[in-house]
Scaffold this motif. Structure first.
Motif, PDB file in Angstrom:
ATOM      1  N   GLY A 103     -73.356 117.002  40.867  1.00 48.34           N
ATOM      2  CA  GLY A 103     -72.002 116.531  40.594  1.00 48.34           C
ATOM      3  C   GLY A 103     -71.409 117.174  39.358  1.00 48.34           C
ATOM      4  N   ALA A 104     -72.243 117.392  38.333  1.00 52.15           N
ATOM      5  CA  ALA A 104     -71.755 118.039  37.113  1.00 52.15           C
ATOM      6  C   ALA A 104     -71.333 119.474  37.395  1.00 52.15           C
ATOM      7  N   ALA A 105     -72.131 120.195  38.184  1.00 50.95           N
ATOM      8  CA  ALA A 105     -71.769 121.562  38.547  1.00 50.95           C
ATOM      9  C   ALA A 105     -70.442 121.579  39.294  1.00 50.95           C
ATOM     10  N   LEU A 106     -70.270 120.661  40.215  1.00 53.75           N
ATOM     11  CA  LEU A 106     -69.022 120.578  40.971  1.00 53.75           C
ATOM     12  C   LEU A 106     -67.839 120.353  40.044  1.00 53.75           C
ATOM     13  N   THR A 108     -67.531 120.977  36.776  1.00 51.52           N
ATOM     14  CA  THR A 108     -67.275 122.093  35.871  1.00 51.52           C
ATOM     15  C   THR A 108     -66.707 123.298  36.612  1.00 51.52           C
ATOM     16  N   ILE A 109     -67.227 123.600  37.778  1.00 56.74           N
ATOM     17  CA  ILE A 109     -66.705 124.722  38.563  1.00 56.74           C
ATOM     18  C   ILE A 109     -65.251 124.493  38.925  1.00 56.74           C
ATOM     19  N   ASN A 110     -64.894 123.246  39.226  1.00 57.11           N
ATOM     20  CA  ASN A 110     -63.519 122.918  39.614  1.00 57.11           C
ATOM     21  C   ASN A 110     -62.625 122.575  38.431  1.00 57.11           C
ATOM     22  N   ARG A 111     -63.155 122.693  37.206  1.00 55.86           N
ATOM     23  CA  ARG A 111     -62.374 122.422  35.984  1.00 55.86           C
ATOM     24  C   ARG A 111     -61.827 120.997  35.986  1.00 55.86           C
ATOM     25  N   LEU A 112     -62.693 120.023  36.319  1.00 51.44           N
ATOM     26  CA  LEU A 112     -62.283 118.624  36.387  1.00 51.44           C
ATOM     27  C   LEU A 112     -63.145 117.784  35.448  1.00 51.44           C
ATOM     28  N   PRO A 113     -62.533 116.868  34.679  1.00 45.13           N
ATOM     29  CA  PRO A 113     -63.267 116.140  33.648  1.00 45.13           C
ATOM     30  C   PRO A 113     -64.058 114.954  34.184  1.00 45.13           C
ATOM     31  N   VAL A 114     -65.295 114.814  33.711  1.00 47.09           N
ATOM     32  CA  VAL A 114     -66.112 113.633  33.961  1.00 47.09           C
ATOM     33  C   VAL A 114     -67.078 113.502  32.788  1.00 47.09           C
ATOM     34  N   LEU A 115     -67.301 112.283  32.342  1.00 49.96           N
ATOM     35  CA  LEU A 115     -68.202 112.020  31.215  1.00 49.96           C
ATOM     36  C   LEU A 115     -69.517 111.468  31.744  1.00 49.96           C
ATOM     37  N   LEU A 116     -70.627 112.147  31.434  1.00 44.73           N
ATOM     38  CA  LEU A 116     -71.955 111.758  31.901  1.00 44.73           C
ATOM     39  C   LEU A 116     -72.746 111.164  30.747  1.00 44.73           C
ATOM     40  N   LEU A 117     -73.333 110.000  30.992  1.00 43.84           N
ATOM     41  CA  LEU A 117     -74.083 109.266  29.964  1.00 43.84           C
ATOM     42  C   LEU A 117     -75.482 108.928  30.474  1.00 43.84           C
ATOM     43  N   TYR A 438     -53.390 117.344  50.102  1.00 46.51           N
ATOM     44  CA  TYR A 438     -54.488 118.212  50.528  1.00 46.51           C
ATOM     45  C   TYR A 438     -55.532 118.259  49.417  1.00 46.51           C
ATOM     46  N   HIS A 439     -56.667 117.609  49.623  1.00 46.08           N
ATOM     47  CA  HIS A 439     -57.692 117.466  48.587  1.00 46.08           C
ATOM     48  C   HIS A 439     -58.978 118.115  49.111  1.00 46.08           C
ATOM     49  N   LEU A 440     -59.093 119.420  48.903  1.00 50.05           N
ATOM     50  CA  LEU A 440     -60.274 120.168  49.335  1.00 50.05           C
ATOM     51  C   LEU A 440     -61.091 120.579  48.128  1.00 50.05           C
ATOM     52  N   GLU A 441     -62.354 120.178  48.094  1.00 48.99           N
ATOM     53  CA  GLU A 441     -63.256 120.614  47.030  1.00 48.99           C
ATOM     54  C   GLU A 441     -63.964 121.845  47.556  1.00 48.99           C
ATOM     55  N   TYR A 442     -63.486 123.024  47.165  1.00 46.57           N
ATOM     56  CA  TYR A 442     -64.088 124.232  47.692  1.00 46.57           C
ATOM     57  C   TYR A 442     -64.575 125.174  46.598  1.00 46.57           C
ATOM     58  N   GLY A 443     -64.580 124.676  45.357  1.00 43.90           N
ATOM     59  CA  GLY A 443     -65.200 125.450  44.304  1.00 43.90           C
ATOM     60  C   GLY A 443     -66.711 125.435  44.438  1.00 43.90           C
ATOM     61  N   TYR A 444     -67.253 124.265  44.808  1.00 37.33           N
ATOM     62  CA  TYR A 444     -68.696 124.110  44.993  1.00 37.33           C
ATOM     63  C   TYR A 444     -69.027 123.819  46.448  1.00 37.33           C
TER      64      TYR A 444
END
Length: 623
Positions: A103-106, A108-117, A438-444
């Motif tokens: 999920g972290a790779a996805l 970062t590749i898509n330039r989308l923010p998420v905080l992992l703890l 249109y919400h396609l996750e195609y970076g990863y």
């Protein structure tokens, strides 16, 4: 405790700090960390878990079933809100933490923010080794969380309470940065999470992070204007940065003024409405015929907010005009400089507005407009043919599934997909009616993204009809967040397409001489081959067992009715349909490089290699 400090555990301080962080852009303020997903175990239950109980009034908590899926849900939330709001994800140590990596790779590749703890080992080492600790023979400070370093835009291990202050501030800085954002990891040793400290009150004050709109450098802008004015066959490649910047209206104004046509990447589709005369649809390996025809003859390619993946460039074979040059408008210099381009390093909306102003009065030749409009009309007939069912009592094809959905959705609906054969069909055929539809996750292109992402989108946009489109292979990867949708009463709609195998990779396997090996869901015969009837697996029954309402559709007519019923339901609903496996999607209009065995004793591989050698000869290095 003095008037200027507050005694809290590190985990309590972190949760309280996160609840007071905001973004602001164009005068609109949003909560930066809108909520926290979590699965608890040793490593976070007594620290972050207790803190979430302590501050339940200011930090919403969402219970997940799979750590990777929780990250996908957070990514869906961030994308729907144009990266102006994010979510956090907390896990235990060990497998809970390592499940975050995909999920972290996805993100970062898509330039989308998420905080992992993720939880971590004891910083004090009083319990050493503890359960699930990685014992490295020469690097005692390494833990399994270090697997998150290469897929995080910021990483820190908080080994002392007071170290949280600079670390948390840096984490939020990266999350809110439009150029540097992605996955951010704060690894939290479990003893430090529970340790108390006297925190300065200023740490908990409301803090607003301005999301910048940097303007282009005047010299770069002047060079860009000259390049556009000199071009006779310019083409815009619209990427996801247009959506992140909310630059859709600026793009439309630029196109209306100049007549320059627009082709879209997977992330950029919907930057123009499908019925705008200059919108040519997808580009590249999964692009439309009109987009790829113009790309081959373009003398100036204007990339806006795109990172130019190999699907977009057809692995370096698409842009074939000997004189083609590139002009890249991007908020990151890293992406702007790709393909030896002239650069406009700036915010997409600001850059397009200034470029439009500087080009006042400039327009492409009428013959060029007539050419691409004619190509667009021809492609619309291809779409109609793929969507149309001559017999609505027949089993639908996959493209007819899309046609039935197209007839049901409204402009506000969101359609989510990520992997399999559906992304190619959608990129070619879907008629995007709004920027977020249109919400396609195609970076990863991550199998298993769709269902959890639908939850995140639904949380970000309550009341919006949300559709997760998945094949049977993707469904089997990650159906668990159906339970979360039921638990939180999130009325997501799941369209489950059953074609009994990995259809997309099966087609690719055949094209490269691997003969569809290992791609069908069939019984294994005595000779080791997979033959015979499909496996007796009832995925609709599985979805029902997890709490979804399930509607089975056996024909095109039944499918239309089921989709309409699901949209009106207000409950998590699955529309299950078995499709006719006969291919009805238009073939690929451009190549994609998947290396083929250079030598083989099998005829299929030898023939595939000959085709490969022919295609690879057309690759260019743009310098």
């Amino acid at each position: 405790m003095s008037a200027t400090t507050r005694r809290l555990t590190t985990a309590q301080a972190l949760v309280r700090f996160l609840s007071a962080q905001y973004t602001e852009r164009d005068g609109v303020r949003r909560r930066l960390i809108a909520g926290t997903w979590g699965i608890f175990g040793h490593g976070n239950v007594a620290g972050v878990g207790q803190a979430l109980v302590e501050y339940a009034d200011v930090m919403p908590y969402h219970q997940g079933r799979n750590e990777q899926a929780m990250v996908h849900a957070a990514v869906g939330h961030a994308r729907q809100l144009n990266r102006l709001s994010a979510q956090a994800v907390t896990t235990s140590i060990g497998p809970g933490a390592t499940n975050l990596v995909t999920g972290a790779a996805l993100a970062t590749i898509n330039r989308l923010p998420v905080l992992l703890l993720p939880g971590d080992y004891f910083a004090s080492r009083v319990a050493d080794p503890l359960l699930q600790q990685l014992e490295h023979p020469v690097e005692a400070d390494v833990s399994v969380n270090d697997t998150l370093r290469p897929v995080s835009r910021y990483f820190d291990r908080v080994t002392r309470p007071e170290a949280l202050i600079p670390s948390a501030l840096n984490a939020v800085r990266v999350l809110a940065d439009p150029a540097e954002t992605g996955a951010v990891t704060l690894a939290l040793p479990q003893d430090v999470q529970a340790e108390a400290y006297d925190w300065p009150e200023e740490f908990f004050a409301d803090r607003v992070w301005s999301v910048r709109r940097p303007a282009p450098d005047p010299a770069e802008l002047a060079a860009a204007v000259a390049a556009v004015r000199a071009a006779r066959r310019p083409l815009v490649v619209a990427g996801g940065g247009i959506h992140h910047s909310e630059a859709e209206e600026a793009l439309r104004a630029f196109v209306d003024a100049t007549g320059i046509p627009v082709a879209s990447t997977q992330a950029g589709k919907g930057s123009l409405r499908h019925d705008h005369p200059a919108d040519l649809g997808g580009i590249g390996h999964t692009g439309t015929a009109v987009s790829d025809e113009l790309a081959r003859t373009a003398d100036l390619v204007i990339g806006v907010g795109t990172r130019y993946s190999d699907f977009t460039t057809a692995s370096g074979t698409l842009f074939q005009n000997p004189d083609v040059r590139f002009l890249n408008l991007n908020i990151t210099g890293f992406d702007a400089h790709k393909l030896a381009a002239r650069t406009l390093v700036c915010d997409a909306r600001t850059g397009l507005e200034q470029l439009s102003g500087a080009l006042a009065g400039h327009r492409v030749e009428p013959s060029y407009e007539a050419e691409y409009r004619s190509g667009k009309e021809r492609w619309e007939r291809v779409v109609e043919a793929a969507y149309h069912a001559a017999d609505d009592t027949a089993v639908p094809t996959q493209t007819q599934v899309l046609g039935a959905l197209d007839a049901v959705v409204g402009d506000e609906d969101v359609v989510i997909n990520a992997a399999g054969s559906l992304p190619g069909d959608l990129h070619k055929l879907w008629r995007a009616r709004s920027p977020r539809q249109y919400h396609l996750e195609y970076g990863y292109s991550c199998m298993g993204y769709e269902i959890p992402a639908a939850l995140g989108v639904q949380q970000a946009a309550p009341g919006t009809p949300v559709w997760a489109l998945v094949g049977d292979g993707t469904y089997l990867m990650n159906p668990t967040e159906i339970v979360t949708a039921v638990q939180e009463n999130l009325p997501v709609n799941l369209v489950l397409v059953q074609n009994h195998g990995y259809a997309s990779i099966g087609g690719l396997s055949e094209s490269v001489g691997a003969e569809r090996f290992g791609t069908a869901y069939r019984h294994r015969a005595a000779d080791g081959t997979f033959t015979g009837a499909p496996l007796p697996v009832d995925l609709a029954a599985n979805a029902a067992s997890l709490g979804m309402d399930v509607l089975r559709a056996g024909t095109v007519r039944e499918l239309r009715g089921a989709l309409a019923e699901a949209r009106a339901s207000g409950r998590p609903t699955c529309v299950y349909v078995e499709t006719d496996p006969a291919p009805t999607a238009p073939p690929a209009e451009a190549w994609w490089d998947v290396p083929v065995a250079e030598v083989s004793a099998r005829e299929a591989a030898v023939e595939a290699r000959a085709r490969y050698d022919s295609e690879v000869a057309g690759r260019r290095r743009h310098l």
